[in-house]
Design an enzyme around this catalytic site. Structure first.
Site, short mmCIF file in Angstrom:
data_model
loop_
_atom_site.label_atom_id
_atom_site.label_comp_id
_atom_site.label_asym_id
_atom_site.label_seq_id
_atom_site.Cartn_x
_atom_site.Cartn_y
_atom_site.Cartn_z
N HIS A 161 0.88 -1.24 0.07
CA HIS A 161 0.05 0.06 0.20
C HIS A 161 0.94 1.35 -0.19
O HIS A 161 0.93 2.04 0.88
CB HIS A 161 -0.76 -0.04 1.13
CG HIS A 161 -2.33 0.49 0.97
ND1 HIS A 161 -2.34 1.73 0.60
CD2 HIS A 161 -3.59 -0.06 1.24
CE1 HIS A 161 -3.79 2.14 0.57
NE2 HIS A 161 -4.33 1.16 0.86
N SER A 169 -6.07 -1.92 -5.11
CA SER A 169 -6.27 -0.53 -4.45
C SER A 169 -5.55 0.42 -5.52
O SER A 169 -4.58 0.17 -6.09
CB SER A 169 -5.30 -0.44 -3.23
OG SER A 169 -5.36 0.87 -2.93
#
Length: 221
Positions: A71, A124
């Site tokens: 991330h 994501s």
């Protein structure tokens, strides 16, 4: 512009033959428009379509649509962290569908091994853009563009348990070398430059003022 990161969990894993080499592939809905997502933001369809078409032309069709494992909280792609390459991206209604092959890179092999062991992942998206409150809804504006359509992240059991961007409220700018930097780095640089111009006899007085001004601006961010 702010770094905007959104999560999706409806992803399928399969295996395909790519140029005679078997690759794992992840596909599914990568992003959605016209809905209030888990980060309480909404992407108008026109804004999403524009960003997808630009990313498709400049990245996907050029073979440079990389994604990372984890991330990242920066707009840039770190090639030593690349785990996959997005090969397809298109919209159907308000949904953005994508497909990516897992690369034979160190991080890609980690993803492959975790999937083979029964692991499950989500994706994501990561982009830059400004937001505006429209009718009580945080709405992404027309300057939005994608850094990557999909990073690979853990898929939690609860849909709303995804990790959010730890720096998604940070403003970003391009420095003199063409590198994306957090906005506070620009403020620190400008303050240091101003400090160098202060005459020696008045440094103590001016340094306190410059420091107070810097802290005020950083807190306001």
């Amino acid at each position: 512009m702010k770094l905007l990161i959104e999560n999706a969990s409806d992803i399928q894993t399969l295996t395909e033959d790519v140029n005679g080499v078997k690759h794992m592939v992840i596909e599914g809905i990568y992003m959605q428009a016209e809905v209030i997502n888990g980060n309480k933001r909404k992407y108008p369809k026109a804004v999403m379509e524009k960003a997808v078409l630009k990313y498709l032309k400049e990245r996907v069709e050029a073979g440079r649509a990389w994604g990372e494992l984890g991330h990242p909280a920066t707009p840039e792609i770190k090639h030593d962290n690349v785990s996959h390459r997005i090969t397809e991206l298109y919209m159907e209604g308000n949904d953005v569908y994508g497909k990516a092959i897992i690369t034979k890179t160190p991080k890609g092999l980690i993803v492959e091994g975790l999937i083979l062991s029964g692991g499950n992942f989500g994706v994501s998206s990561r982009g830059l853009g400004s937001t505006k409150n429209v009718g009580g809804v945080t709405t992404v504006q027309e300057d939005f563009h994608l850094a990557t359509a999909a990073d690979i992240v853990d898929t939690p059991s609860a849909p709303n348990a995804h990790v959010r961007a730890i720096m998604e409220n940070t403003e970003w700018y391009v420095d003199q070398f063409g590198v994306w930097q957090p906005k506070h780095q620009e403020l620190i640089y400008e303050t240091a430059q101003a400090a160098r111009q202060v005459p020696k006899a008045r440094r103590e007085e001016h340094y306190v003022r410059l420091f107070d001004n810097l802290m005020t601006q950083l807190i306001a961010k």
